[in-house]
Design an enzyme around this catalytic site. Structure first.
Site, PDB file in Angstrom:
ATOM      1  N   ASP A  54       5.111  -2.114   6.959  1.00  0.00           N
ATOM      2  CA  ASP A  54       4.055  -2.367   5.978  1.00  0.00           C
ATOM      3  C   ASP A  54       4.235  -3.736   5.307  1.00  0.00           C
ATOM      4  O   ASP A  54       3.315  -4.547   5.241  1.00  0.00           O
ATOM      5  CB  ASP A  54       4.187  -1.292   4.885  1.00  0.00           C
ATOM      6  CG  ASP A  54       2.900  -0.547   4.651  1.00  0.00           C
ATOM      7  OD1 ASP A  54       2.031  -0.580   5.527  1.00  0.00           O
ATOM      8  OD2 ASP A  54       2.784   0.057   3.578  1.00  0.00           O
ATOM      9  N   GLU A  79       0.163  -4.699  -1.713  1.00  0.00           N
ATOM     10  CA  GLU A  79       0.703  -3.477  -2.272  1.00  0.00           C
ATOM     11  C   GLU A  79       2.220  -3.527  -2.370  1.00  0.00           C
ATOM     12  O   GLU A  79       2.818  -2.952  -3.269  1.00  0.00           O
ATOM     13  CB  GLU A  79       0.280  -2.315  -1.364  1.00  0.00           C
ATOM     14  CG  GLU A  79       0.939  -1.012  -1.716  1.00  0.00           C
ATOM     15  CD  GLU A  79       0.353   0.156  -0.943  1.00  0.00           C
ATOM     16  OE1 GLU A  79      -0.353  -0.067   0.046  1.00  0.00           O
ATOM     17  OE2 GLU A  79       0.622   1.288  -1.360  1.00  0.00           O
ATOM     18  N   ASP A 179      -4.103  -4.578   1.703  1.00  0.00           N
ATOM     19  CA  ASP A 179      -3.435  -3.298   1.971  1.00  0.00           C
ATOM     20  C   ASP A 179      -3.089  -3.322   3.460  1.00  0.00           C
ATOM     21  O   ASP A 179      -3.958  -3.147   4.305  1.00  0.00           O
ATOM     22  CB  ASP A 179      -4.329  -2.103   1.633  1.00  0.00           C
ATOM     23  CG  ASP A 179      -3.539  -0.802   1.644  1.00  0.00           C
ATOM     24  OD1 ASP A 179      -2.464  -0.778   2.281  1.00  0.00           O
ATOM     25  OD2 ASP A 179      -3.980   0.179   1.030  1.00  0.00           O
ATOM     26  N   ILE A 181      -1.395  -1.410   5.590  1.00  0.00           N
ATOM     27  CA  ILE A 181      -1.763  -0.175   6.298  1.00  0.00           C
ATOM     28  C   ILE A 181      -2.141   0.848   5.244  1.00  0.00           C
ATOM     29  O   ILE A 181      -1.276   1.371   4.537  1.00  0.00           O
ATOM     30  CB  ILE A 181      -0.610   0.389   7.153  1.00  0.00           C
ATOM     31  CG1 ILE A 181      -0.147  -0.640   8.192  1.00  0.00           C
ATOM     32  CG2 ILE A 181      -1.057   1.683   7.853  1.00  0.00           C
ATOM     33  CD1 ILE A 181       1.038  -0.186   9.022  1.00  0.00           C
ATOM     34  N   ASP A 182      -3.419   1.089   5.129  1.00  0.00           N
ATOM     35  CA  ASP A 182      -3.839   2.151   4.210  1.00  0.00           C
ATOM     36  C   ASP A 182      -3.745   3.478   4.962  1.00  0.00           C
ATOM     37  O   ASP A 182      -3.925   3.525   6.173  1.00  0.00           O
ATOM     38  CB  ASP A 182      -5.274   1.898   3.740  1.00  0.00           C
ATOM     39  CG  ASP A 182      -5.697   2.926   2.698  1.00  0.00           C
ATOM     40  OD1 ASP A 182      -4.909   3.182   1.772  1.00  0.00           O
ATOM     41  OD2 ASP A 182      -6.801   3.481   2.832  1.00  0.00           O
ATOM     42  N   THR A 184      -0.928   5.412   5.042  1.00  0.00           N
ATOM     43  CA  THR A 184       0.355   5.322   5.760  1.00  0.00           C
ATOM     44  C   THR A 184       0.804   6.678   6.316  1.00  0.00           C
ATOM     45  O   THR A 184       1.359   6.735   7.409  1.00  0.00           O
ATOM     46  CB  THR A 184       1.464   4.796   4.826  1.00  0.00           C
ATOM     47  OG1 THR A 184       0.865   4.046   3.792  1.00  0.00           O
ATOM     48  CG2 THR A 184       2.444   3.944   5.568  1.00  0.00           C
ATOM     49  N   ASP A 325      -6.601  -1.133  -2.342  1.00  0.00           N
ATOM     50  CA  ASP A 325      -7.358  -0.146  -1.560  1.00  0.00           C
ATOM     51  C   ASP A 325      -8.850  -0.477  -1.569  1.00  0.00           C
ATOM     52  O   ASP A 325      -9.566  -0.168  -0.618  1.00  0.00           O
ATOM     53  CB  ASP A 325      -7.239   1.264  -2.173  1.00  0.00           C
ATOM     54  CG  ASP A 325      -5.851   1.843  -2.120  1.00  0.00           C
ATOM     55  OD1 ASP A 325      -5.218   1.729  -1.069  1.00  0.00           O
ATOM     56  OD2 ASP A 325      -5.411   2.425  -3.133  1.00  0.00           O
TER      57      ASP A 325
HETATM   58  C1  2IP Z   1      -3.150   5.602  -0.273  1.00  0.00           C
HETATM   59  C2  2IP Z   1      -3.857   6.349   0.836  1.00  0.00           C
HETATM   60  C3  2IP Z   1      -4.041   7.764   0.400  1.00  0.00           C
HETATM   61  C4  2IP Z   1      -4.973   7.848  -0.797  1.00  0.00           C
HETATM   62  C5  2IP Z   1      -4.418   6.962  -1.898  1.00  0.00           C
HETATM   63  C6  2IP Z   1      -4.119   5.552  -1.433  1.00  0.00           C
HETATM   64  O1  2IP Z   1      -2.756   4.340   0.167  1.00  0.00           O
HETATM   65  O2  2IP Z   1      -5.105   5.790   1.163  1.00  0.00           O
HETATM   66  O3  2IP Z   1      -4.547   8.470   1.496  1.00  0.00           O
HETATM   67  O4  2IP Z   1      -5.066   9.179  -1.221  1.00  0.00           O
HETATM   68  O5  2IP Z   1      -5.362   6.908  -2.931  1.00  0.00           O
HETATM   69  O6  2IP Z   1      -3.600   4.796  -2.469  1.00  0.00           O
HETATM   70  P1  2IP Z   1      -6.136  10.207  -0.619  1.00  0.00           P
HETATM   71  O7  2IP Z   1      -5.830  10.367   0.845  1.00  0.00           O
HETATM   72  O8  2IP Z   1      -5.897  11.456  -1.417  1.00  0.00           O
HETATM   73  O9  2IP Z   1      -7.461   9.589  -0.845  1.00  0.00           O
HETATM   74  P2  2IP Z   1      -1.382   4.093   1.046  1.00  0.00           P
HETATM   75  O10 2IP Z   1      -1.411   4.969   2.237  1.00  0.00           O
HETATM   76  O11 2IP Z   1      -1.528   2.628   1.387  1.00  0.00           O
HETATM   77  O12 2IP Z   1      -0.257   4.361   0.100  1.00  0.00           O
HETATM   78 CA    CA Z   2      -3.518   2.057   0.250  1.00  0.00          CA
END
Ligand code: 2IP
Ligand code: CA
Length: 398
Positions: A54, A79, A179, A181-182, A184, A325
């Site tokens: 990441d 991030e 971001d 890898i959103d 993750t 995000d």
């Molecule tokens: C996270 C990821 C999560 C999300 C959360 C993000 O980012 O997208 O899936 O929660 O809000 O911050 P949810 O799945 O409940 O929407 P990362 O994976 O980059 O930590």
């Molecule tokens: Ca994210």
């Protein structure tokens, strides 16, 4: 400014290639899933190689954009902190230091001694970058070399439309949120067989996205966004993962996008929620939406569902997303005529009878009194939408 869009699209594409590489090249994949498999390899590595992947991807984007646009240097944020250490010390990385970055993050390999801090970054040559990575990954030389080679490789976009976009924005007025890898968790989980409902996948590899957004340093307004889907589909012939990307620009009167605005098909919005969304929002939207209520992983993925017209709104009641995000998807939503508002502020305005458009999220204002990643939380939740009519219906229901 010629080339900014192309540079951001290219950087996000290189990031997507590295994300695919980490799942596709055996030496990297073994490290990536080490946490799950509980092998010996595991215990040597972190809490995880995934954090390194990441951070490294973020640094690659930062490096490539900063090199092409020196005015952006120091204004490219992400991030992750890029400092790795093996002591109990606090993360001292410049910029954002998320809560999970505090404390021991990566047990350093033999290349660095106890207490050493390694600042992960892209160096002048692939050899130097590999040597730096080896300080963290030692003895996994092949993994370090694969990552370094990918970081220093060129990405041929071959996208004439993107190449032809010249923007009147100047880089010294802009800053970037990355971001790398959103979603993750879904990236690590790697599930490929999650069946979508009405085009919305509740989870799986397809919800892992690369998000790179630019905002106006002065106003905090998102102006350019790229959302890259590294795991869009498998090539039926080669079996390899193929990605795709979407972009949007919303600046002054300029509205440009790789996508057309999705049509307004139904007065009742199809709404997508986090699987962790609370009872209040579920209870308020359930009767309104009926079977038009969906749940999905990934904040970026849910925003992408709205961008693509698979959902009409993404509603979130908590401050569990961050500027990185939202910035890129928000810019695309604006390019399509929609937006992203803080839920709490929009509800307040609605209840006070304010009929104007509610204020949108901004990206240059840290949360007062907050520390670490929380400084950049989108406090008070959010609503992402394309059609203002749907935003109104959602606010009325809540
Ligand atoms: C996270 C990821 C999560 C999300 C959360 C993000 O980012 O997208 O899936 O929660 O809000 O911050 P949810 O799945 O409940 O929407 P990362 O994976 O980059 O930590
Ligand atoms: Ca994210």
């Amino acid at each position: 400014m010629a080339g900014l869009l192309q540079a951001v699209v290219g950087a996000a594409e290189k990031a997507a290639q590295i994300a695919r590489l980490c799942r596709g090249a055996e030496p990297l994949f073994q490290l990536l899933v080490a946490e799950k498999t509980g092998t010996e390899r595991n215990r040597r590595f972190l809490q995880d190689f995934k954090t390194l992947a990441d951070v490294f991807i973020q640094e690659v984007i930062k490096h490539d954009l900063g090199k092409e646009f020196p005015e952006l240097q120091g204004h490219i944020h992400g991030e992750e902190s890029n400092e790795f250490q093996n002591t109990q010390g606090e993360c001292s990385g410049a910029g954002v230091c998320p809560p999970h970055a505090v404390g021991p993050r990566l047990r350093l390999g033999g290349g660095a001694g106890a207490g050493d801090t390694v600042t992960v970054q892209v160096c002048a040559t692939p050899e130097d970058t590999a040597a730096l990575l080896l300080a963290v990954l030692d003895p996994e030389r092949e993994a370090a070399e694969l990552l370094a080679a990918a970081a220093h490789g060129d990405v041929a976009l071959g996208d004439a439309e993107v190449a032809g976009v010249a923007l009147s924005m100047s880089p010294q007025d802009l800053a970037i949120w990355i971001d790398p890898i959103d979603s993750t968790n879904e990236y690590i989980g790697g599930r490929e067989d999650v069946a979508p409902a009405d085009g919305i996948a509740p989870g799986g590899l397809c919800s892992a996205l690369v998000l790179v957004g630019a905002y106006d340093r002065h106003t905090g307004c998102p102006v350019l966004g790229v959302v890259n889907e590294p795991f869009f589909r498998r090539d039926p012939l080669t079996g390899r993962w193929q990605g795709r990307y979407h972009w949007g620009v919303a600046y002054g009167d300029t509205r440009l996008s790789s996508l057309s605005p999705p049509p307004l098909l139904h007065p009742v919005p199809r709404v997508v929620l986090s699987r962790a969304e609370g009872a209040a929002v579920r209870g308020a939207l359930g009767p309104l939406c009926g079977d038009r209520l969906h749940f999905a992983a990934g904040a970026g993925y849910k925003m992408l569902c709205v961008i693509l017209g698979r959902a009409d709104a993404y509603v979130l009641s908590e401050g569990s997303t961050f500027t990185w995000d939202a910035c890129a998807p928000h810019a695309i939503l604006r390019a399509l005529g929609g937006g992203m508002v803080a839920l709490s502020g929009a509800l307040r305005a609605w209840r006070e009878g304010d009929t104007g458009p509610p204020p949108e999220l901004v990206y240059n204002r840290p949360v007062e009194g907050a520390v670490g990643a929380e400084r950049w939380a989108n406090q008070g939740g959010l609503v992402a939408y394309v059609h203002p009519q749907h935003l109104e219906v959602v606010l009325a229901a809540l």
